[in-house]
Design a protein around this motif. Structure first.
Motif, PDB file in Angstrom:
ATOM      1  N   TYR A   1       4.512   8.832   1.707  1.00 51.56           N
ATOM      2  CA  TYR A   1       4.770  10.224   2.096  1.00 51.56           C
ATOM      3  C   TYR A   1       5.076  10.256   3.579  1.00 51.56           C
ATOM      4  O   TYR A   1       4.559   9.452   4.350  1.00 51.56           O
ATOM      5  CB  TYR A   1       3.558  11.104   1.766  1.00 51.56           C
ATOM      6  N   GLU A   2       5.907  11.196   3.963  1.00 57.22           N
ATOM      7  CA  GLU A   2       6.324  11.288   5.360  1.00 57.22           C
ATOM      8  C   GLU A   2       6.308  12.772   5.703  1.00 57.22           C
ATOM      9  O   GLU A   2       7.345  13.424   5.795  1.00 57.22           O
ATOM     10  CB  GLU A   2       7.741  10.692   5.472  1.00 57.22           C
ATOM     11  N   LEU A   3       5.114  13.349   5.808  1.00 53.52           N
ATOM     12  CA  LEU A   3       4.965  14.777   6.056  1.00 53.52           C
ATOM     13  C   LEU A   3       3.512  15.046   6.434  1.00 53.52           C
ATOM     14  O   LEU A   3       2.689  14.133   6.436  1.00 53.52           O
ATOM     15  CB  LEU A   3       5.358  15.589   4.792  1.00 53.52           C
ATOM     16  N   ASP A   4       3.239  16.304   6.755  1.00 50.03           N
ATOM     17  CA  ASP A   4       1.869  16.685   7.091  1.00 50.03           C
ATOM     18  C   ASP A   4       1.155  17.068   5.804  1.00 50.03           C
ATOM     19  O   ASP A   4       1.355  18.150   5.260  1.00 50.03           O
ATOM     20  CB  ASP A   4       1.921  17.865   8.073  1.00 50.03           C
ATOM     21  N   LEU A   5       0.320  16.143   5.328  1.00 53.13           N
ATOM     22  CA  LEU A   5      -0.355  16.351   4.032  1.00 53.13           C
ATOM     23  C   LEU A   5      -1.236  17.600   4.027  1.00 53.13           C
ATOM     24  O   LEU A   5      -1.493  18.175   2.972  1.00 53.13           O
ATOM     25  CB  LEU A   5      -1.247  15.144   3.710  1.00 53.13           C
TER      26      LEU A   5
ATOM     27  N   MET B   1      -2.898   4.166   3.200  1.00 55.38           N
ATOM     28  CA  MET B   1      -2.684   3.748   4.601  1.00 55.38           C
ATOM     29  C   MET B   1      -2.094   4.899   5.408  1.00 55.38           C
ATOM     30  O   MET B   1      -1.238   5.641   4.896  1.00 55.38           O
ATOM     31  CB  MET B   1      -1.732   2.549   4.630  1.00 55.38           C
ATOM     32  N   LEU B   2      -2.541   5.027   6.647  1.00 59.46           N
ATOM     33  CA  LEU B   2      -1.897   5.978   7.557  1.00 59.46           C
ATOM     34  C   LEU B   2      -1.081   5.184   8.567  1.00 59.46           C
ATOM     35  O   LEU B   2      -1.597   4.243   9.175  1.00 59.46           O
ATOM     36  CB  LEU B   2      -2.919   6.837   8.293  1.00 59.46           C
ATOM     37  N   VAL B   3       0.180   5.547   8.715  1.00 58.38           N
ATOM     38  CA  VAL B   3       1.027   4.883   9.708  1.00 58.38           C
ATOM     39  C   VAL B   3       1.284   5.851  10.851  1.00 58.38           C
ATOM     40  O   VAL B   3       1.806   6.952  10.641  1.00 58.38           O
ATOM     41  CB  VAL B   3       2.364   4.432   9.084  1.00 58.38           C
ATOM     42  N   LEU B   4       0.883   5.423  12.041  1.00 54.38           N
ATOM     43  CA  LEU B   4       1.119   6.223  13.242  1.00 54.38           C
ATOM     44  C   LEU B   4       2.468   5.811  13.811  1.00 54.38           C
ATOM     45  O   LEU B   4       2.662   4.679  14.240  1.00 54.38           O
ATOM     46  CB  LEU B   4      -0.027   5.974  14.240  1.00 54.38           C
ATOM     47  N   ASP B   5       3.389   6.754  13.834  1.00 56.79           N
ATOM     48  CA  ASP B   5       4.762   6.469  14.255  1.00 56.79           C
ATOM     49  C   ASP B   5       4.904   6.623  15.771  1.00 56.79           C
ATOM     50  O   ASP B   5       3.920   6.555  16.511  1.00 56.79           O
ATOM     51  CB  ASP B   5       5.717   7.373  13.449  1.00 56.79           C
ATOM     52  N   ASP B   6       6.088   6.840  16.224  1.00 52.93           N
ATOM     53  CA  ASP B   6       6.460   6.921  17.638  1.00 52.93           C
ATOM     54  C   ASP B   6       5.577   7.925  18.399  1.00 52.93           C
ATOM     55  O   ASP B   6       5.233   8.974  17.873  1.00 52.93           O
ATOM     56  CB  ASP B   6       7.933   7.385  17.667  1.00 52.93           C
TER      57      ASP B   6
ATOM     58  N   GLU C   1      -7.147  14.391  10.484  1.00 54.56           N
ATOM     59  CA  GLU C   1      -7.025  15.414   9.416  1.00 54.56           C
ATOM     60  C   GLU C   1      -6.087  14.906   8.318  1.00 54.56           C
ATOM     61  O   GLU C   1      -6.372  15.027   7.125  1.00 54.56           O
ATOM     62  CB  GLU C   1      -6.402  16.707   9.972  1.00 54.56           C
ATOM     63  N   ILE C   2      -4.957  14.325   8.749  1.00 54.90           N
ATOM     64  CA  ILE C   2      -3.986  13.808   7.759  1.00 54.90           C
ATOM     65  C   ILE C   2      -4.624  12.654   6.982  1.00 54.90           C
ATOM     66  O   ILE C   2      -4.511  12.556   5.755  1.00 54.90           O
ATOM     67  CB  ILE C   2      -2.668  13.357   8.447  1.00 54.90           C
ATOM     68  N   ALA C   3      -5.340  11.796   7.717  1.00 60.34           N
ATOM     69  CA  ALA C   3      -5.945  10.625   7.065  1.00 60.34           C
ATOM     70  C   ALA C   3      -6.990  11.059   6.033  1.00 60.34           C
ATOM     71  O   ALA C   3      -7.089  10.489   4.943  1.00 60.34           O
ATOM     72  CB  ALA C   3      -6.584   9.725   8.110  1.00 60.34           C
ATOM     73  N   LYS C   4      -7.753  12.093   6.372  1.00 63.01           N
ATOM     74  CA  LYS C   4      -8.797  12.564   5.462  1.00 63.01           C
ATOM     75  C   LYS C   4      -8.153  13.065   4.163  1.00 63.01           C
ATOM     76  O   LYS C   4      -8.571  12.728   3.055  1.00 63.01           O
ATOM     77  CB  LYS C   4      -9.576  13.687   6.147  1.00 63.01           C
TER      78      LYS C   4
ATOM     79  N   PRO D   1       0.811  -1.227   0.000  1.00 66.14           N
ATOM     80  CA  PRO D   1       0.000   0.000   0.000  1.00 66.14           C
ATOM     81  C   PRO D   1       0.845   1.278   0.000  1.00 66.14           C
ATOM     82  O   PRO D   1       1.932   1.309   0.578  1.00 66.14           O
ATOM     83  CB  PRO D   1      -0.803  -0.109   1.307  1.00 66.14           C
ATOM     84  N   ILE D   2       0.310   2.332  -0.625  1.00 69.51           N
ATOM     85  CA  ILE D   2       0.953   3.646  -0.569  1.00 69.51           C
ATOM     86  C   ILE D   2       0.564   4.267   0.777  1.00 69.51           C
ATOM     87  O   ILE D   2      -0.617   4.330   1.103  1.00 69.51           O
ATOM     88  CB  ILE D   2       0.459   4.555  -1.713  1.00 69.51           C
ATOM     89  N   LEU D   3       1.551   4.678   1.536  1.00 67.12           N
ATOM     90  CA  LEU D   3       1.244   5.116   2.897  1.00 67.12           C
ATOM     91  C   LEU D   3       1.638   6.564   3.141  1.00 67.12           C
ATOM     92  O   LEU D   3       2.437   7.151   2.408  1.00 67.12           O
ATOM     93  CB  LEU D   3       1.955   4.200   3.904  1.00 67.12           C
ATOM     94  N   VAL D   4       1.046   7.114   4.206  1.00 68.76           N
ATOM     95  CA  VAL D   4       1.579   8.364   4.748  1.00 68.76           C
ATOM     96  C   VAL D   4       1.935   8.072   6.199  1.00 68.76           C
ATOM     97  O   VAL D   4       1.163   7.479   6.942  1.00 68.76           O
ATOM     98  CB  VAL D   4       0.583   9.541   4.631  1.00 68.76           C
ATOM     99  N   ASN D   5       3.160   8.449   6.562  1.00 73.22           N
ATOM    100  CA  ASN D   5       3.652   8.245   7.921  1.00 73.22           C
ATOM    101  C   ASN D   5       3.740   9.622   8.575  1.00 73.22           C
ATOM    102  O   ASN D   5       4.206  10.572   7.965  1.00 73.22           O
ATOM    103  CB  ASN D   5       5.029   7.563   7.837  1.00 73.22           C
ATOM    104  N   ASN D   6       3.296   9.725   9.827  1.00 71.81           N
ATOM    105  CA  ASN D   6       3.224  11.055  10.454  1.00 71.81           C
ATOM    106  C   ASN D   6       4.539  11.505  11.091  1.00 71.81           C
ATOM    107  O   ASN D   6       4.602  12.624  11.614  1.00 71.81           O
ATOM    108  CB  ASN D   6       2.121  11.070  11.522  1.00 71.81           C
ATOM    109  N   TRP D   7       5.616  10.673  11.049  1.00 68.97           N
ATOM    110  CA  TRP D   7       6.806  11.013  11.839  1.00 68.97           C
ATOM    111  C   TRP D   7       7.356  12.403  11.510  1.00 68.97           C
ATOM    112  O   TRP D   7       7.343  13.310  12.341  1.00 68.97           O
ATOM    113  CB  TRP D   7       7.870   9.917  11.671  1.00 68.97           C
TER     114      TRP D   7
END
Ligand code: DGJ
Length: 725
Positions: free
Chosen positions: A601-605, A360-365, A348-351, A328-334
């Motif tokens: 992606y690894e940023l605040d969309l 996919m949204l990945v919730l990091d540390d 908000e990021i997931a939307k 899956p293409i993901l966005v990670n919030n780190w």
């Protein structure tokens, strides 16, 4: 039949698709290395095997046979061979001389699994044959079984070693290499992957010189600093030409690998568990299993070497459903939020992600305990209700409602001194009683050599995975070991700790990954600090580096590709200016670099402008096409960023019908020379359409003339997708 035995001459001939590996038992006793290289008929031994008297070289009982001169399969350094040994042991009388003689052999169809350790595998017995050479030290009743698997359709030979104590006395092993290969000459260059945190797997190549040249890890992990891989190539070898012999250890802990060039200019290559900080008490009846070494021979340079590694790792090392399924293409919030997030922000990021086509949204540390920084709570794997008022179950439910999958970060091998776990079990971390417990990123390493620690990890992580709809796990590890010691081991076993840790770790991974077969696991260690085949056996992909800058990633991903397939590399578009190097690159280049790995992606969309969002939508749609064939395709390196201002590579789908190519310019130049994208390995007579450009070219033209590339400015990139007509 990939392994044959000529009984009279006692010759074993291992054959892969294009290679031969030949062993002779000399005088019924000594396993001697005759040949490894292009496939040949079994040679005349009078010619192939050279014996010579060596001054200052003691001989065996058979005058004239100085082991110091002979190419051997598993040298013991017992006194008639002064080169680096593959095995060392101490016996109960204090003696250290190991003398191994051939006893017997077994040829098995297929490939047996290694007990407790990761390894490549076969799915059908016809894919490979396995040879077990049984050697014995008759004086000490020590048995050593050398295992070789020859893959019939890939130029891969794997090796591992099992040592058995058949005596009634204790034996202490001090060194057990997985493979040792002697070369008759030393006209080779040594290629290795070296680096540091956020600068992993840069390529270095140097001419062999007299003496030992080696790479190793003493950090308790395969490490960012040196990867358990090296290649010996002829000085004229290039990407597409020349002989390359490569070695890679399927192990994620301390390793050593290298070459010794001796007085007669021969070269002895070896790879295995590091003998530094290693010993193993083998009691009567017990055995010790080494990790596996994967050896590849290519007669067509480094490009072919890489493609062989990529295929065997993609198809016969990685396991589970994501071996074959698209990721899956993901966005990670780190990098988007670091520790500063709450449920509202994540939604908000997931939307935004869902509107952009991200999956996919990945919730990091930072989602557990009271962790709002890197100074606490590792080990306390329960959700932080202040940040996540509806818990993980509530959050993942909301995220799934938006049509996304949900992924979660863990760092299960660690404990923060400020944690409930540490307060309850202060002895569970690796430490030496009475000494300071050195912290790194404010944390200590749990002692996975202890069963109760492993059980705790399996239970708590499994508990979280069952508590919510979690589809992906990012398994991180952010420090190296120090003050090595285990309260669970007797004084004479303390040096077993680093390897016992790995055995415990692999057992934990086996238990968790097999209990959650639908979860996609991604390895990570402060970026790519444990990017090795051992991890890939349990987790099909790994975060390639904490450096997400597009230019830095050209080097890291290019270096990584020497051994590891694109399907194993996590690669994300991050914000600019980049957080690691403060560089601003175009969104296009960041996307083009990341699309050569598992894209995300690894940023605040939510911070993207409308124009950027439109570009992201296009990138996402493009990658959905590319992932059908790029991660599983055949990879060709075209321009080496370590040698200039550009980088380029290309992937051809397994069926040859689709091609993806990317070209990057690092810095803009005035009056640049003519640049062309010259494709490789196309069918010369076939016609290829350039997707989206309404242009058709012959394979011949694309390879010989190439497509003109024009850039203006720094950090430029261009990609092409071709369809064979
Ligand atoms: C190191 C990883 O490489 C990062 O991606 C991130 O997950 C941090 N750890 C979190 O602490």
């Amino acid at each position: 039949m990939s392994i044959s035995y000529q009984e009279k001459e006692q010759i074993f001939h291992l054959q892969t698709k294009n290679t031969s590996y030949i062993i002779k038992i000399l005088e019924g006793k000594y396993p001697v290395h005759i040949y490894w290289g292009k496939k040949i008929k079994t040679p005349d031994m009078e010619n192939a095997l050279v014996r010579r008297f060596v001054a200052f070289g003691p001989v065996t009982e058979n005058a004239g046979l100085a082991l110091d001169f002979i190419c051997q399969e598993y040298p013991t350094g017992c006194g008639t061979d002064y080169r680096i040994p593959a095995i060392s042991a101490v016996f109960d009388d204090g003696s250290r001389s190991v003398e191994l003689h051939y006893k017997d052999y077994r040829i098995i169809k297929g490939k047996p699994r290694l007990a407790g350790l990761p390894s490549t595998y076969t799915e059908r017995d016809e894919e490979a044959d396995t040879l077990e050479l049984i050697l014995c030290d008759e004086v000490k009743n020590l048995k050593v079984i050398l295992t070789y698997t020859a893959y019939a359709n890939e130029d891969v030979i794997t090796r591992n070693v099992r040592v058995e104590n058949d005596s009634d006395k204790d034996i202490v092993l001090e060194k057990v290499m997985s493979a040792s290969v002697d070369f008759e000459d030393s006209e080779y260059e040594f290629t290795e992957l070296s680096g540091a945190w956020a600068r992993e797997r840069h390529i270095e190549r140097n001419r062999l010189r007299s003496g030992v040249q080696s790479i190793e890890s003493r950090r308790g992990a395969s490490s960012h600093q040196l990867n358990p891989f090296f290649a010996l190539s002829k000085p004229d070898a290039t990407e597409d030409y020349g002989e390359v012999y490569a070695f890679n250890l399927v192990y994620s802990g301390n390793f050593t690998a290298g070459v010794e060039v001796d007085q007669l200019f021969k070269a002895r290559a070896y790879i295995g568990i590091n003998d530094y900080d290693f010993s193993w008490l083998l009691q009567p009846g017990e055995n010790f299993q080494s990790p596996e070494a994967v050896m590849v021979y290519s007669a067509q340079g480094f490009g072919e070497m890489s493609r062989i590694y990529h295929r065997i790792y993609r198809k016969r090392l990685v396991r589970g459903k994501y071996r074959d399924e698209v990721r899956p293409i993901l966005v990670n919030n780190w990098e988007g939020t670091y520790f500063d997030f709450n449920e509202e922000k994540l939604l908000e990021i997931a939307k935004e992600a869902s509107e952009l086509g991200i999956e996919m949204l990945v919730l990091d540390d930072g989602w557990f305990g009271k962790r709002n920084g890197d100074n606490c709570s590792l080990g306390d794997w329960f959700e932080n209700r202040e940040k996540l008022p509806h818990g993980l179950a509530g959050l993942s439910g909301q995220i799934h409602k938006l049509g996304l999958k949900f992924g979660l970060w863990f760092e299960p091998e660690m404990v923060s001194p400020d944690s409930e776990l540490y307060r309850k079990h202060p002895d569970w971390c690796i430490h030496v009683p009475g000494r300071v417990r050195a912290e790194c990123r404010n944390q200590l390493t749990l002692d996975l050599g202890r069963q109760e620690v492993c059980d705790y990890i399996v239970e708590t992580i499994s508990g979280v995975l069952k508590s919510a709809d979690i589809n992906y796990v990012k398994w991180d590890m952010n420090r190296h070991m120090s003050q090595l010691g285990s309260e669970g081991l007797a004084a004479n076993r303390q040096k077993e700790m680093p390897h016992r840790y790995m055995l415990g770790f692999y057992d934990v991974l086996e238990r968790i990954t097999s209990a959650f077969p639908d979860v996609l696991f991604e390895g990570c260690s402060g970026g790519g600090g444990r990017f090795d085949p051992g991890m890939l056996y349990y987790m099909p992909q790994s975060w390639a580096s904490d450096d997400t800058d597009a230019v830095e990633r050209l080097y890291i991903q290019y270096g990584t590709s020497l051994v590891y397939p694109l399907s194993s590399m996590g690669a994300h578009v991050s914000a600019v200016p980049n957080h690691q190097v403060n560089r601003t690159t175009s969104l296009k280049m960041r996307g083009d670099v990341a699309m050569s790995g598992n894209f995300g992606y690894e940023l605040d969309l939510t911070k993207f402008t409308d124009e950027e969002k439109a570009e992201v939508k296009k990138q996402v749609a493009e990658y959905k096409e590319l992932r059908k064939f790029v991660p599983s395709g055949e990879f060709y390196r075209l321009k080496n960023p370590f040698e200039g201002n550009t980088a380029a590579w290309q992937v051809i789908s397994e069926d040859g019908r689709n091609v993806f190519a990317a070209y990057f310019q690092i810095l803009g130049k005035v009056n640049p020379g003519i640049m062309r994208m010259k494709f490789k390995a196309l069918e010369p007579e076939a016609e290829y359409e350039v997707v989206g450009e309404d242009k058709i070219y012959s394979g011949e033209e694309l390879m010989q003339i190439g497509l003109l590339v024009e850039f203006y400015g720094d950090y430029q990139s261009r990609t092409w997708r071709l369809k064979k007509l």
